[in-house]
Design a protein around this motif. Structure first.
Motif, PDB file in Angstrom:
ATOM      1  N   ILE A  43      11.890   0.951  -2.770  1.00 26.49           N
ATOM      2  CA  ILE A  43      11.381   0.022  -1.747  1.00 26.49           C
ATOM      3  C   ILE A  43      12.283   0.032  -0.517  1.00 26.49           C
ATOM      4  N   ASP A  44      13.584   0.061  -0.715  1.00 24.81           N
ATOM      5  CA  ASP A  44      14.503   0.139   0.426  1.00 24.81           C
ATOM      6  C   ASP A  44      14.266   1.418   1.226  1.00 24.81           C
ATOM      7  N   GLY A  45      14.012   2.536   0.532  1.00 24.49           N
ATOM      8  CA  GLY A  45      13.725   3.781   1.236  1.00 24.49           C
ATOM      9  C   GLY A  45      12.438   3.697   2.038  1.00 24.49           C
ATOM     10  N   ILE A  46      11.415   3.071   1.465  1.00 27.04           N
ATOM     11  CA  ILE A  46      10.150   2.892   2.187  1.00 27.04           C
ATOM     12  C   ILE A  46      10.376   2.047   3.440  1.00 27.04           C
ATOM     13  N   LYS A  47      11.171   1.000   3.315  1.00 27.42           N
ATOM     14  CA  LYS A  47      11.450   0.144   4.480  1.00 27.42           C
ATOM     15  C   LYS A  47      12.168   0.927   5.580  1.00 27.42           C
ATOM     16  N   GLU A  48      13.100   1.806   5.208  1.00 25.24           N
ATOM     17  CA  GLU A  48      13.816   2.591   6.208  1.00 25.24           C
ATOM     18  C   GLU A  48      12.875   3.580   6.892  1.00 25.24           C
ATOM     19  N   HIS A  67       7.938   3.279  12.915  1.00 22.79           N
ATOM     20  CA  HIS A  67       7.489   2.298  13.909  1.00 22.79           C
ATOM     21  C   HIS A  67       8.275   2.408  15.210  1.00 22.79           C
ATOM     22  N   ALA A  68       9.542   2.787  15.098  1.00 20.55           N
ATOM     23  CA  ALA A  68      10.352   2.940  16.309  1.00 20.55           C
ATOM     24  C   ALA A  68       9.818   4.043  17.211  1.00 20.55           C
ATOM     25  N   ARG A  69       9.075   4.972  16.621  1.00 19.00           N
ATOM     26  CA  ARG A  69       8.487   6.063  17.414  1.00 19.00           C
ATOM     27  C   ARG A  69       7.029   5.795  17.761  1.00 19.00           C
ATOM     28  N   GLY A  70       6.550   4.572  17.451  1.00 19.02           N
ATOM     29  CA  GLY A  70       5.203   4.189  17.844  1.00 19.02           C
ATOM     30  C   GLY A  70       4.109   4.688  16.935  1.00 19.02           C
ATOM     31  N   LEU A  71       4.436   5.109  15.705  1.00 23.35           N
ATOM     32  CA  LEU A  71       3.445   5.587  14.758  1.00 23.35           C
ATOM     33  C   LEU A  71       3.137   4.499  13.736  1.00 23.35           C
ATOM     34  N   ARG A  72       1.958   4.591  13.133  1.00 15.15           N
ATOM     35  CA  ARG A  72       1.586   3.699  12.042  1.00 15.15           C
ATOM     36  C   ARG A  72       2.017   4.316  10.716  1.00 15.15           C
ATOM     37  N   LEU A  73       2.274   3.444   9.724  1.00 16.27           N
ATOM     38  CA  LEU A  73       2.663   3.914   8.402  1.00 16.27           C
ATOM     39  C   LEU A  73       1.750   3.289   7.347  1.00 16.27           C
ATOM     40  N   ILE A  74       1.050   4.151   6.618  1.00 16.60           N
ATOM     41  CA  ILE A  74       0.214   3.740   5.501  1.00 16.60           C
ATOM     42  C   ILE A  74       0.943   4.126   4.215  1.00 16.60           C
ATOM     43  N   GLY A  75       1.135   3.176   3.333  1.00 15.81           N
ATOM     44  CA  GLY A  75       1.771   3.466   2.055  1.00 15.81           C
ATOM     45  C   GLY A  75       0.734   3.776   0.998  1.00 15.81           C
ATOM     46  N   ALA A  76       1.080   4.659   0.066  1.00 12.40           N
ATOM     47  CA  ALA A  76       0.214   4.956  -1.076  1.00 12.40           C
ATOM     48  C   ALA A  76       0.923   4.522  -2.351  1.00 12.40           C
ATOM     49  N   THR A  77       0.203   3.889  -3.236  1.00 13.22           N
ATOM     50  CA  THR A  77       0.799   3.431  -4.482  1.00 13.22           C
ATOM     51  C   THR A  77       1.189   4.619  -5.363  1.00 13.22           C
ATOM     52  N   VAL A  78       2.199   4.408  -6.207  1.00 17.13           N
ATOM     53  CA  VAL A  78       2.707   5.451  -7.101  1.00 17.13           C
ATOM     54  C   VAL A  78       1.752   5.603  -8.284  1.00 17.13           C
ATOM     55  N   LEU A  93       4.430  -2.267   6.062  1.00 16.60           N
ATOM     56  CA  LEU A  93       3.457  -1.186   6.172  1.00 16.60           C
ATOM     57  C   LEU A  93       2.257  -1.657   6.985  1.00 16.60           C
ATOM     58  N   ASP A  94       1.558  -0.712   7.585  1.00 16.67           N
ATOM     59  CA  ASP A  94       0.377  -1.034   8.376  1.00 16.67           C
ATOM     60  C   ASP A  94      -0.906  -0.981   7.555  1.00 16.67           C
ATOM     61  N   GLY A  95      -0.775  -0.683   6.301  1.00 15.10           N
ATOM     62  CA  GLY A  95      -1.915  -0.606   5.398  1.00 15.10           C
ATOM     63  C   GLY A  95      -1.499   0.160   4.164  1.00 15.10           C
ATOM     64  N   TYR A  96      -2.404   0.263   3.204  1.00 11.61           N
ATOM     65  CA  TYR A  96      -2.072   1.020   1.996  1.00 11.61           C
ATOM     66  C   TYR A  96      -3.312   1.684   1.443  1.00 11.61           C
ATOM     67  N   ALA A  97      -3.077   2.763   0.688  1.00 12.37           N
ATOM     68  CA  ALA A  97      -4.118   3.472  -0.050  1.00 12.37           C
ATOM     69  C   ALA A  97      -3.771   3.343  -1.522  1.00 12.37           C
ATOM     70  N   ASP A  98      -4.673   2.805  -2.302  1.00 11.10           N
ATOM     71  CA  ASP A  98      -4.371   2.522  -3.700  1.00 11.10           C
ATOM     72  C   ASP A  98      -4.694   3.738  -4.562  1.00 11.10           C
ATOM     73  N   PHE A  99      -3.805   4.744  -4.510  1.00 15.49           N
ATOM     74  CA  PHE A  99      -3.995   5.954  -5.295  1.00 15.49           C
ATOM     75  C   PHE A  99      -3.871   5.657  -6.792  1.00 15.49           C
TER      76      PHE A  99
END
Length: 717
Positions: free
Chosen positions: A305-310, A316-327, A359-365
């Motif tokens: 989780i700490d790695g995902i936050k980093e 986000h600092a570069r203006g991109l969106r981040l979508i997380g996918a579940t493990v 995160l800006d959203g997630y995909a529930d893989f």
């Protein structure tokens, strides 16, 4: 427009900036009113990419490589990006071309590439380069072929290992064939991507690109090679139906982790700048990692989780969106799963589903492929068999789990999908109809109307619908099904046949479409063979079938080498000429252990191998090629050569010159790899028998049988 840099993340970013700056100087500055209108056509957008992560010494000179790739977004101009990132020596490319794929290693109208106006370019160790622009119409979801000629000694190759795509090479000393339209000079193959790290387009109107940052699952492990069935490929197919499309870039590396890297496999954090943030016109990142960290990597859920936050902070600092996918679930994958690790997986997935704005959203893989009765495992329909990597259908399920509007990169996308089940239907020629079902799902916020569904069948097949294939309205969040009883024609060839479904509907006043395809397998039924072919067996449960030029062998047997010679054979007497070749194509091998073999057998008399001249060339189920010969004439196969990875279909060839046999193999019947040469002193001076052979090699798998299917067998001088 040449940009060459050395090691490190900052120079990589600088190279991109320099290329963009020079390109900008050559283009007229648009007015403020026209800027929005021309932004997409003037800006480079990534349409294909891969992550370099290792290097090796090929031990070759004066060679050309030809790399076919399937792009996502289209355009009217193209450039390529090359990297020499994992080496200690510079590499020189003397001639490079790009063109539309024309099947296999052939190229339609290859266009010469330049680098800063020059034909040749030298890339320093750790460096990268972008070619100049070349005008080339590149349709979305089409094949593009890049050819690179290396003059002199090629001391190393910086590569992406898991290409899952046949890459073609000339033989050592083959010379410059980068400009050849035909592919006849490319006689060697492998499946890694050398030096090529990206293909970019402009002029196609793509709104940007989506970068898939992941591990072996994103890389495509266990998906079908040469078919582009990784989940990012399926996502690209979904996006291609949108009014404003987007590129999809696959930055998966097998074994990759968020929390730690290794030599040749930098962590997701370490490679984030190079593989994600530096991608041209990247807009959204889908992060699908963590299973390696949690299973064998020794990381805790909190560390992941700490790695995902980093990663989120930097994206986000570069203006991109981040979508997380579940493990994904992985119980049953070796001995890596434990209750404690499962708790960590659930902890990570809870964070991905509710990150509090990280995160800006997630995909529930996880939800897309898990077994509802045992959520720590894959559902059987999606499992490749190793309980970690999905099959092609699982890959498709991942792409379907992505909320396309949530990517915020493509617009006006189709809202309703159609999917066929079962995912791998099995039918018998002349048998009763098999139920095939199309499920339509409306993920949009409004109803679609006048929904029509059509099943496209191979010639000679029939389908009886159960109910109406037309629906007046399908509401938001609703699903509907259409079912057919499908029967192949009685003369249908055994093997894989595509079943395609097409659905059309009105969405917002516009007629929209979606399609799906599954591989239907038509299986043989034991029926015997026809003269002049004969059969012989030393294995239990041997059965045979023939369908024109196709043959099937069912065989048991403990082994096919050493002290065992248990097999089943379909053969032609006199087909092994004293100077000539025998060729067969093994289409498939199923229902057996990993060592099972199928291929070519020759001997003076195949019903009595002890009479001499005995040799066998097979493709094993999992352990690659095996060339077995009898060195002393006692009827036992006591010498061996081969190895490598298994692939099916596989072309196999034995070339005989008296008592000398040379073995070859090919994935496509054109580019042949020499396996080995062996002398069989007992081979008679005249003709012998040749045929197709199969053995289950079930010494450690008692009772198992193998089914081998061949669709070509021939002998020639």
């Amino acid at each position: 427009m040449l940009g060459v840099v050395g090691h490190g993340r900052r120079p990589a970013a600088l190279a991109t900036a320099v290329i963009a700056l020079v390109a900008g100087l050559l283009l007229p500055a648009p007015s403020a009113a026209a800027a929005q209108q021309t932004r997409h056509t003037q800006q480079w957008t990534g349409t294909w990419a891969t992550a370099q992560h290792a290097a090796y010494d090929p031990g070759t000179s004066e060679v050309t490589v030809r790399i076919p790739v399937r792009v996502s977004a289209g355009g009217s101009s193209v450039r390529i990006r090359l990297t020499n990132g994992f080496t200690t020596e510079p590499v020189t490319i003397g001639h490079a071309t790009v063109g539309s794929g024309d099947g296999g290693s052939a190229v339609a109208r290859p266009r010469k590439l330049s680098f800063g106006g020059k034909s040749a370019v030298t890339i320093p160790a750790g460096g990268q380069v972008a070619s100049d622009q070349v005008r080339l119409s590149v349709p979305a979801r089409s094949s593009v072929v890049v050819s690179l000629y290396f003059p002199g000694r090629l001391t190393h190759i910086s590569q992406h290992w898991m290409g899952l795509q046949t890459v073609y090479w000339t033989p050592d000393g083959g010379g410059d064939h980068a400009g050849d339209p035909a592919g006849t000079a490319f006689t060697r193959t492998d499946s890694t991507f050398p030096f090529l790290t990206g293909v970019d387009v402009r002029g196609g109107g793509a709104a940007g690109s989506v970068v898939a940052l992941g591990d072996s699952i994103t890389d495509g492990a266990s998906s079908t090679a040469n078919t582009d069935r990784r989940w990012p490929d399926y996502l690209a197919a979904r996006l291609s139906g949108c009014a404003t499309t987007a590129g999809v870039l696959n930055e998966g590396i097998s074994g990759n982790r968020i929390t730690a890297g290794t030599d040749g496999n930098p962590s997701a954090l370490e490679r984030l700048e190079r593989d994600v943030l530096a991608q041209p016109n990247a807009r959204t990142v889908v992060l699908f990692e963590g299973v390696n960290d949690l299973s064998w990597g020794g990381a805790t859920g909190d560390q992941v989780i700490d790695g995902i936050k980093e990663i989120a902070r930097r994206v986000h600092a570069r203006g991109l969106r981040l979508i997380g996918a579940t493990v994904v679930p992985y119980r049953g994958w070796g001995d890596w799963w434990t209750e404690a690790k499962e708790a960590d997986r659930q902890k990570v997935n809870s964070f991905v589903r509710d990150s509090g704005g990280v995160l800006d959203g997630y995909a529930d893989f996880d939800r897309a492929v898990r077994d509802p009765d045992d959520p720590a495992r894959y559902a059987a329909a999606f499992d490749s068999g190793d309980h970690l990597h999905p099959n092609d259908t699982g890959m498709k399920a991942f792409a379907d789990a992505v909320d396309v509007p949530g990517l915020r990169v493509a617009r006006d996308c189709p809202s309703t999908r159609v999917r066929l089940t079962p995912y791998r239907p099995i039918l018998q020629a002349g048998g009763q109809g098999t139920r095939i079902t199309a499920t339509l799902t409306n993920d949009g916020r409004s109803a679609v109307t006048d929904v029509r569904t059509r099943l496209d069948l191979p010639a000679g097949w029939s389908a009886e619908p159960a109910g109406d294939a037309r629906l007046r309205v399908l509401g938001p969040g609703k699903s509907a099904t259409v079912t057919w009883a499908v029967s192949p024609g009685p003369e249908t060839a055994w093997g894989t046949h595509p079943l395609k479904v097409r659905s059309s509907y009105h969405q917002g006043g516009t007629r929209r479409f979606d399609t799906d395809e599954v591989d239907a397998t038509v299986t043989p039924v034991p029926s015997g063979v026809k003269a002049p072919y004969r059969t012989t067996a030393t294995a239990e449960d041997a059965q045979y079938a023939q369908n024109g030029a196709q043959f099937a062998i069912w065989a048991g047997g403990q082994d096919l080498s050493g002290w065992k010679d248990e097999k089943a054979v379909v053969h032609l007497p006199g087909a092994a000429l004293s100077s000539g070749s025998v060729t067969a194509r093994v289409v498939a091998q199923t229902g057996s252990g990993p060592s099972a073999k199928a291929g070519i057998a020759v001997a003076n008399d195949l019903t009595a191998p002890g009479k001499g001249g005995y040799a066998v060339l097979t493709m094993s189920a999992q352990f690659g090629l095996e060339f077995l010969t009898d060195s002393d004439g006692d009827g036992r196969l006591d010498t061996w050569a081969g190895g490598g990875s298994s692939y099916h279909p596989a072309w196999l060839r034995l070339v005989r010159d008296g008592a000398t046999y040379t073995a070859y193999a090919s994935a496509d019947g054109t580019a042949w790899q020499q396996i080995a040469t062996a002398t069989v002193p007992s081979a008679s001076g005249g003709v012998g028998d040749a045929g197709m052979v199969a053995s289950a090699v079930n010494l450690n798998h008692p009772g198992q049988t193998t089914t081998a299917v061949f669709d070509s067998f021939s002998s020639s001088t």
